[in-house]
Design a protein around this motif. Sequence first.
Motif, PDB file in Angstrom:
ATOM      1  N   ALA A  16     -51.684  17.773  35.107  1.00 31.05           N
ATOM      2  CA  ALA A  16     -51.575  17.222  33.762  1.00 31.05           C
ATOM      3  C   ALA A  16     -51.275  15.731  33.824  1.00 31.05           C
ATOM      4  O   ALA A  16     -50.658  15.254  34.765  1.00 31.05           O
ATOM      5  N   ASN A  17     -51.744  15.008  32.826  1.00 34.61           N
ATOM      6  CA  ASN A  17     -51.386  13.595  32.720  1.00 34.61           C
ATOM      7  C   ASN A  17     -49.905  13.478  32.412  1.00 34.61           C
ATOM      8  O   ASN A  17     -49.329  14.332  31.760  1.00 34.61           O
ATOM      9  N   VAL A  18     -49.315  12.394  32.881  1.00 32.72           N
ATOM     10  CA  VAL A  18     -47.891  12.164  32.719  1.00 32.72           C
ATOM     11  C   VAL A  18     -47.683  10.993  31.770  1.00 32.72           C
ATOM     12  O   VAL A  18     -48.424  10.022  31.799  1.00 32.72           O
ATOM     13  N   PHE A  19     -46.662  11.109  30.924  1.00 30.82           N
ATOM     14  CA  PHE A  19     -46.269  10.043  30.014  1.00 30.82           C
ATOM     15  C   PHE A  19     -44.886   9.589  30.444  1.00 30.82           C
ATOM     16  O   PHE A  19     -43.956  10.387  30.467  1.00 30.82           O
ATOM     17  N   ARG A  20     -44.748   8.311  30.794  1.00 26.27           N
ATOM     18  CA  ARG A  20     -43.452   7.779  31.235  1.00 26.27           C
ATOM     19  C   ARG A  20     -42.991   6.692  30.282  1.00 26.27           C
ATOM     20  O   ARG A  20     -43.780   5.873  29.835  1.00 26.27           O
ATOM     21  N   ILE A  21     -41.704   6.692  30.033  1.00 33.50           N
ATOM     22  CA  ILE A  21     -41.090   5.640  29.236  1.00 33.50           C
ATOM     23  C   ILE A  21     -40.368   4.698  30.185  1.00 33.50           C
ATOM     24  O   ILE A  21     -39.592   5.127  31.029  1.00 33.50           O
ATOM     25  N   VAL A  22     -40.679   3.407  30.050  1.00 38.31           N
ATOM     26  CA  VAL A  22     -40.046   2.367  30.856  1.00 38.31           C
ATOM     27  C   VAL A  22     -39.229   1.507  29.906  1.00 38.31           C
ATOM     28  O   VAL A  22     -39.738   1.014  28.902  1.00 38.31           O
ATOM     29  N   LEU A  23     -37.962   1.328  30.241  1.00 37.32           N
ATOM     30  CA  LEU A  23     -37.060   0.546  29.411  1.00 37.32           C
ATOM     31  C   LEU A  23     -37.094  -0.924  29.830  1.00 37.32           C
ATOM     32  O   LEU A  23     -37.056  -1.237  31.018  1.00 37.32           O
ATOM     33  N   GLN A  24     -37.183  -1.801  28.863  1.00 36.08           N
ATOM     34  CA  GLN A  24     -37.067  -3.245  29.071  1.00 36.08           C
ATOM     35  C   GLN A  24     -35.712  -3.649  28.513  1.00 36.08           C
ATOM     36  O   GLN A  24     -35.509  -3.609  27.302  1.00 36.08           O
ATOM     37  N   LYS A  25     -34.780  -3.983  29.402  1.00 32.23           N
ATOM     38  CA  LYS A  25     -33.434  -4.307  28.936  1.00 32.23           C
ATOM     39  C   LYS A  25     -32.728  -5.177  29.959  1.00 32.23           C
ATOM     40  O   LYS A  25     -32.854  -4.953  31.159  1.00 32.23           O
ATOM     41  N   GLY A  47     -35.443  -2.245  24.866  1.00 34.04           N
ATOM     42  CA  GLY A  47     -34.129  -1.699  24.585  1.00 34.04           C
ATOM     43  C   GLY A  47     -33.059  -2.749  24.366  1.00 34.04           C
ATOM     44  O   GLY A  47     -31.881  -2.408  24.241  1.00 34.04           O
ATOM     45  N   ASP A  48     -33.444  -4.009  24.331  1.00 40.61           N
ATOM     46  CA  ASP A  48     -32.473  -5.077  24.086  1.00 40.61           C
ATOM     47  C   ASP A  48     -32.174  -5.197  22.595  1.00 40.61           C
ATOM     48  O   ASP A  48     -33.012  -4.895  21.752  1.00 40.61           O
ATOM     49  N   GLY A  72     -36.436  -2.955  20.010  1.00 41.22           N
ATOM     50  CA  GLY A  72     -36.762  -1.636  19.472  1.00 41.22           C
ATOM     51  C   GLY A  72     -38.244  -1.311  19.429  1.00 41.22           C
ATOM     52  O   GLY A  72     -38.625  -0.162  19.229  1.00 41.22           O
ATOM     53  N   LYS A  73     -39.107  -2.289  19.635  1.00 39.62           N
ATOM     54  CA  LYS A  73     -40.556  -2.053  19.592  1.00 39.62           C
ATOM     55  C   LYS A  73     -41.046  -1.499  20.923  1.00 39.62           C
ATOM     56  O   LYS A  73     -40.399  -1.630  21.955  1.00 39.62           O
ATOM     57  N   GLN A  74     -42.235  -0.903  20.893  1.00 37.45           N
ATOM     58  CA  GLN A  74     -42.809  -0.349  22.111  1.00 37.45           C
ATOM     59  C   GLN A  74     -44.301  -0.656  22.206  1.00 37.45           C
ATOM     60  O   GLN A  74     -44.948  -0.943  21.208  1.00 37.45           O
TER      61      GLN A  74
END
Length: 102
Positions: A16-25, A47-48, A72-74
């Motif tokens: 399956a394809n994977v969805f990852r969240i990467v935080l910018q902070k 995340g800043d 807060g935007k992505q």
Amino acid sequence: MIVALLVAGSAQAGLANVFRIVLQKGRHYDPTDLFLRRGDTITLVNGDDNAVHHAFIEADRFAFDAGDQEPGKQATLTLKEPGDFIIQCGIHPKMKLTIHVQ
């Protein structure tokens, strides 16, 4: 730290394809290094509280530019090309995320 890992796809599919969240902070990507497959998706989340980020990739095979990301935007990127790529921040030059796509 990986904020979330979601797996999506059909049970009939091999992987399956994977969805990852990467935080910018704090002028860093978290995580700073990812190993992925073609078709996987990364969501970059600012995340800043006060800092704006500007994620981009400049590569021979493709380019990605998320534009300015307010707190807060992505922005989302689906990886279609194999290889090693660096996501940089146009505002914070030392901020880098290395992705390895099989």
